[in-house]
Scaffold this motif. Sequence first.
Motif, PDB file in Angstrom:
ATOM      1  N   THR A 121       0.808  -1.204   0.000  1.00  0.00           N
ATOM      2  CA  THR A 121       0.000   0.000   0.000  1.00  0.00           C
ATOM      3  C   THR A 121       0.840   1.251   0.000  1.00  0.00           C
ATOM      4  O   THR A 121       0.482   2.263   0.553  1.00  0.00           O
ATOM      5  CB  THR A 121      -0.940   0.000   1.219  1.00  0.00           C
ATOM      6  OG1 THR A 121      -0.146  -0.201   2.392  1.00  0.00           O
ATOM      7  CG2 THR A 121      -1.980  -1.058   1.113  1.00  0.00           C
ATOM      8  N   SER A 340      -1.925  -2.026  -6.242  1.00  0.00           N
ATOM      9  CA  SER A 340      -2.611  -1.793  -4.978  1.00  0.00           C
ATOM     10  C   SER A 340      -2.087  -0.523  -4.345  1.00  0.00           C
ATOM     11  O   SER A 340      -1.054   0.012  -4.748  1.00  0.00           O
ATOM     12  CB  SER A 340      -2.407  -2.978  -4.027  1.00  0.00           C
ATOM     13  OG  SER A 340      -1.035  -3.114  -3.703  1.00  0.00           O
ATOM     14  N   PRO A 342      -2.685   3.568  -2.686  1.00  0.00           N
ATOM     15  CA  PRO A 342      -3.102   4.835  -3.287  1.00  0.00           C
ATOM     16  C   PRO A 342      -2.072   5.374  -4.263  1.00  0.00           C
ATOM     17  O   PRO A 342      -0.870   5.147  -4.110  1.00  0.00           O
ATOM     18  CB  PRO A 342      -3.244   5.766  -2.082  1.00  0.00           C
ATOM     19  CG  PRO A 342      -2.271   5.229  -1.086  1.00  0.00           C
ATOM     20  CD  PRO A 342      -2.207   3.747  -1.296  1.00  0.00           C
ATOM     21  N   SER A 538      -5.464   9.164   1.515  1.00  0.00           N
ATOM     22  CA  SER A 538      -6.270   7.967   1.344  1.00  0.00           C
ATOM     23  C   SER A 538      -7.408   8.294   0.387  1.00  0.00           C
ATOM     24  O   SER A 538      -8.150   9.261   0.613  1.00  0.00           O
ATOM     25  CB  SER A 538      -6.824   7.510   2.688  1.00  0.00           C
ATOM     26  OG  SER A 538      -5.779   7.368   3.630  1.00  0.00           O
ATOM     27  N   ASP A 562      -7.319   4.970  -6.097  1.00  0.00           N
ATOM     28  CA  ASP A 562      -7.082   3.618  -5.608  1.00  0.00           C
ATOM     29  C   ASP A 562      -6.543   2.783  -6.757  1.00  0.00           C
ATOM     30  O   ASP A 562      -7.249   2.503  -7.720  1.00  0.00           O
ATOM     31  CB  ASP A 562      -8.392   3.034  -5.074  1.00  0.00           C
ATOM     32  CG  ASP A 562      -8.233   1.603  -4.557  1.00  0.00           C
ATOM     33  OD1 ASP A 562      -7.097   1.090  -4.548  1.00  0.00           O
ATOM     34  OD2 ASP A 562      -9.254   1.009  -4.164  1.00  0.00           O
TER      35      ASP A 562
END
Length: 743
Positions: A121, A340, A342, A538, A562
């Motif tokens: 992430t 995967s 942000p 996010s 995303d």
Amino acid sequence: MSSQYVPQGAVLAVVYEPVPLSPGGPLVLELRGPLGPADAETVAARLAQRHRAFGVALDSHRPGHHTLRLTLPAAGGCAALPADLLADLLAPPPPGGEILPVTGHQQTLLRAALTPAPAGTGTTTNDNNDNDNNDNDDNNGGGEGGEGEVGVGGGLAEQLYWDWSGPFDLARFAAAWQSVVDRECVLRACFDWVAAPRLVLHARAEADIAVYSPAAVTWPRLLRRDRARGFALHRPGLLRLTVLEAGPGGGAGAAPRVLLTYHPALLDERGVHLLLREFYRAYAAGGVLPGGERRPDLRDHARWLAGQDTTAARQFWARAVPPPRAATRPGRPGGATGQSGPGLLHTRLRAPETFRLRSWAALRGAAESSALHLVWALLLYRAAGAPGPLPVSFGVQLSGRDIALPGAAGIPGLLDSPLPMTVTVDPAAPLEDLLHQVRDTLLDLAAYPWASTETIRAWTPRPPAGPAAGPAAGPVAGPVAGPVAGPVAGPAAGFGPLCGAGSTLVRFDGPLPLPKALRSELAAQGVHADTPRSAAGSAGGPATLAARHDSAGGLVLGLLYDRAQLADQDAAALHSQCVRLLRALPGYRQAGASAGQLLDLLAQSAVPRMARPVPPGPHRALSVLRPGHPHADVICLVAAPGVPAGSYDLFVRGHRGPERIVAVHGDGARGVLPAVLQQAPGPGRRLVLCGCGPGGRAAYELAQRTPHAPGAAPAVVMTGIGDAAACASALARGVSSVLTPPP
């Protein structure tokens, strides 16, 4: 429980062994953990104070073991514990602290924070900046990178940074921030989610400040480390600061760089800028902020919110809720992205371009933000691929501070909320009609800035949207600790495109400059307050388009997306097409210019693709984690959203007895428990239902609603919320007290 009544980081276990109640008899609970008699008395007194309908009695046997008896005289005995009392028992308010409800958008973000993040992430960033007066140094989150397990539900984080200009006094810097923490209750807040989500305000907290040398860590690596650290949501300190000291020489890195990281479930960006203003006031005053606590604050806002008459808002949203067929997705269905985490893109419109865009909108009676909404609506329409008029819906961010509460504009916290803007795009209609439509819709939404998608869902329940124009918001995945895999549906499931999964968000961040007098005071000390820049955030959905003005008069457009839903190349195409339409818009001066004519500029450009939504796979209702001895007791771990990650794994690995260990899901195990009971044969054998945090509450409720044979009621072991090791230890302590002794 994790509070000042027990050692730092410790968690209390509460054991409930059902016994037949005589009329007026009490419900008996055993408290097991590092709790002395005086602290146990304090817990009992707080329960009696907050739940006056109950009679509360306490017997202390020895340190670490106390018996609590709860009686409800008016009902002739107490058959079940209310959820709020159970929350106060497992997570009691801290001394001098207060409890506020978590509602609306904050509840949505907290639920997202309690959802485990997939591996890998890290944030990827690209900058497409014009070369006039725009900083472009290290403005990235580094490359893609995996992250380890973050705290207790704290994987979301927003990062801002700035270079310190002028003399830097670290002691004064730390003292100024501590002064702000002492003044602002939001910086002493944390969350509890044992039962209904709550915001817990502590009387005291320490500013979290770390200092690194550039010889020890590079800036991109520091960003990744900080983001991977996450937050422990059950402890105060959901804003922290990291200082990267000045490097040697006079080149890049010669000034200290400050990184501010905060959790988006606690603060919005305007709230952070309000806190920064208070910090600079304290720094200019030598490190001490004059005056006491801020009022009004979150407590006053919560009381104001609870007193609102929702009749008009309900009537409005009965008409304005997005229709099921509204287009919400910025790309056409495609395959999996293979990525995967942000992603972040930046592009800047130069000051002259920004001026032309603002003038074009103003001449038509609209603001610059309406031009941004118009372009985004066109991109959603184009992605839907439907001929003729079509409703589109996306979220717009309202500050939530334009309310009839005196002083609300100065309250730091999470007051803003995304609300769904729904407009009908007709490619044959004039652009001006669409511009006025988004303008008027925004004005309607602004009448109820305190509303949220959570309350709108409660006001306007309806069946799930059909797949005509893109999937509706699906179930919200909740974390399931231990080996029991699979998502858990949350309250957001079963509704249309209300800023949920599949929806996008457009945000226009207005500037919050320091007061002129404060800037002059800082300048007299040689300090220039640089404007913070975003390093990472996010997405909260497929894509968030954030616009803000820079100091040179340009318009900076950031696209946070995303990468699991929108691949890097598709996000770049979407961002580029948005900027292209914005730059072209002022050229459409004729009254008859249509929306379709503007979209024709993209005729040769491919429509971005998005990963097709994958419905959550069914989870097994029952998982055997350890076979155990066939005639031993059965330990049943109850999984629920928000169980501290890894706590059940640690418990299973550390358990040394012969017991069989299984796991069930608290949300759907109604028919499972009889099957589990059949796995506990033999005289004197028993079933122990247990869980950490919300898993403990689910275990208790599961025991209450499941019929059982006389004398065969399961024991229940519940713990509060802490880190994985503390929860597993508390669970083991409680379970060992109710297991059948070996022969």
